[in-house]
Design a protein around this motif. Structure first.
Motif, short mmCIF file in Angstrom:
data_model
loop_
_atom_site.label_atom_id
_atom_site.label_comp_id
_atom_site.label_asym_id
_atom_site.label_seq_id
_atom_site.Cartn_x
_atom_site.Cartn_y
_atom_site.Cartn_z
N VAL A 33 16.90 75.87 -90.86
CA VAL A 33 18.27 76.37 -90.81
C VAL A 33 19.19 75.26 -91.31
CG1 VAL A 33 20.11 77.30 -89.37
CG2 VAL A 33 17.72 77.91 -88.89
N ARG A 34 19.92 75.56 -92.37
CA ARG A 34 20.81 74.58 -93.00
C ARG A 34 22.20 74.69 -92.39
NH1 ARG A 34 19.78 77.29 -98.64
NH2 ARG A 34 20.59 78.87 -97.27
N PHE A 53 25.55 78.33 -84.41
CA PHE A 53 24.42 79.25 -84.59
C PHE A 53 24.40 79.76 -86.03
CE2 PHE A 53 25.28 79.88 -79.98
CZ PHE A 53 24.04 79.46 -79.50
N ALA A 54 23.23 80.17 -86.48
CA ALA A 54 23.13 80.77 -87.81
C ALA A 54 23.96 82.04 -87.84
CB ALA A 54 21.67 81.06 -88.15
N HIS A 55 24.72 82.20 -88.90
CA HIS A 55 25.52 83.41 -89.11
C HIS A 55 24.58 84.56 -89.46
CE1 HIS A 55 28.42 86.07 -91.21
NE2 HIS A 55 29.26 85.59 -90.29
N PHE A 56 24.92 85.79 -89.04
CA PHE A 56 24.02 86.92 -89.27
C PHE A 56 23.67 87.09 -90.74
CE2 PHE A 56 28.01 89.03 -90.13
CZ PHE A 56 27.69 89.98 -91.09
N SER A 57 24.60 86.79 -91.63
CA SER A 57 24.30 86.96 -93.06
C SER A 57 23.22 85.99 -93.53
CB SER A 57 25.57 86.78 -93.89
OG SER A 57 26.08 85.47 -93.75
N SER A 58 23.07 84.87 -92.85
CA SER A 58 22.04 83.90 -93.21
C SER A 58 20.64 84.43 -92.97
CB SER A 58 22.24 82.59 -92.45
OG SER A 58 23.46 82.02 -92.82
N TYR A 59 20.49 85.26 -91.96
CA TYR A 59 19.17 85.84 -91.69
C TYR A 59 18.74 86.75 -92.83
CZ TYR A 59 20.23 84.19 -86.96
OH TYR A 59 20.57 83.41 -85.88
N VAL A 60 19.70 87.50 -93.37
CA VAL A 60 19.40 88.36 -94.52
C VAL A 60 18.98 87.49 -95.71
CG1 VAL A 60 20.33 90.06 -96.15
CG2 VAL A 60 20.93 90.20 -93.72
N LYS A 61 19.68 86.38 -95.93
CA LYS A 61 19.32 85.47 -97.03
C LYS A 61 17.93 84.89 -96.82
CE LYS A 61 24.08 84.21 -97.92
NZ LYS A 61 25.10 83.18 -97.78
N MET A 62 17.59 84.53 -95.58
CA MET A 62 16.25 84.00 -95.30
C MET A 62 15.17 85.03 -95.65
SD MET A 62 16.77 82.18 -91.60
CE MET A 62 18.24 81.22 -91.28
N MET A 63 15.43 86.28 -95.27
CA MET A 63 14.47 87.34 -95.57
C MET A 63 14.39 87.58 -97.08
SD MET A 63 14.96 90.03 -92.39
CE MET A 63 16.74 90.07 -92.33
N PRO A 100 19.44 83.67 -81.25
CA PRO A 100 20.11 83.00 -82.37
C PRO A 100 19.43 81.67 -82.71
CG PRO A 100 21.43 82.82 -80.38
CD PRO A 100 20.27 83.72 -80.05
N LEU A 101 19.51 81.32 -83.97
CA LEU A 101 18.94 80.07 -84.46
C LEU A 101 20.06 79.05 -84.64
CD1 LEU A 101 16.49 81.50 -87.14
CD2 LEU A 101 15.99 80.86 -84.76
N ARG A 102 19.68 77.77 -84.56
CA ARG A 102 20.65 76.68 -84.67
C ARG A 102 20.37 75.81 -85.89
NH1 ARG A 102 23.94 75.54 -80.64
NH2 ARG A 102 23.68 76.55 -78.63
N PHE A 103 21.38 75.04 -86.26
CA PHE A 103 21.29 74.08 -87.36
C PHE A 103 20.05 73.20 -87.20
CE2 PHE A 103 22.74 69.73 -88.77
CZ PHE A 103 22.52 69.95 -90.13
N GLU A 104 19.32 73.03 -88.31
CA GLU A 104 18.12 72.21 -88.44
C GLU A 104 16.90 72.75 -87.71
OE1 GLU A 104 19.27 68.08 -87.70
OE2 GLU A 104 19.71 67.87 -89.84
N GLN A 105 17.00 73.92 -87.13
CA GLN A 105 15.83 74.50 -86.47
C GLN A 105 14.80 74.91 -87.53
OE1 GLN A 105 16.89 77.60 -83.71
NE2 GLN A 105 14.82 77.73 -82.87
#
Length: 141
Positions: free
Chosen positions: A13-14, A23-33, A71-76
């Motif tokens: 997580v950047r 926490f990671a923003h919800f849109s970031s999860y879509v980008k990860m996928m 939720p995920l956190r920075f650098e996780q």
């Protein structure tokens, strides 16, 4: 139901993935996928944009859904797991799990994509998935 194919993609997580809460923003999860889907396609010798003698082909979204369980956190450090569950003529269904290092599914989601042709002067339209593309997607790896 067993997946047709699976793929795992590590992710950290950047800072850009997070919001003011840390926490990671919800849109970031879509980008990860989405990045995992692209890595899966590359691992199969494909790309998100394909070309043939008639022009450009690709995989636009028909739908995307996501559930955040933790939720995920920075650098996780996480692992994004893709499971291809369905290829049905013109569409593909992917399920995703974003899994923490203690094997907890923090986020789950689904993409339904179409296989489309992108004419220069017309709207895109769905076409049958060519046999070679389907073979690449479903090959045992």
């Amino acid at each position: 139901m067993s997946p047709i194919a699976t793929f795992k993609h590590p992710w950290q997580v950047r800072f850009v993935d997070t919001d003011a809460s840390g926490f990671a923003h919800f849109s970031s999860y879509v980008k990860m996928m989405e990045e995992t889907e692209y890595a899966f396609l590359r691992s199969r010798g494909l790309s998100v944009v394909l070309h043939d003698q008639r022009g450009i082909l690709g995989f636009p979204r028909l739908s995307a859904s996501m559930q955040i369980h933790q939720p995920l956190r920075f650098e996780q450090q996480v692992e994004v797991r893709l499971s291809l569950f369905e290829i049905d003529g013109k569409k593909i269904v992917y399920d995703f799990e974003i899994v923490t290092d203690d094997n907890v599914a923090a986020v789950t989601g689904t993409f339904v994509v179409a296989f489309c042709r992108f004419p220069v002067s017309e709207p895109p339209y769905a076409v049958l998935i060519p046999a070679d593309v389907e073979a690449a997607l479903t090959a045992l790896k």
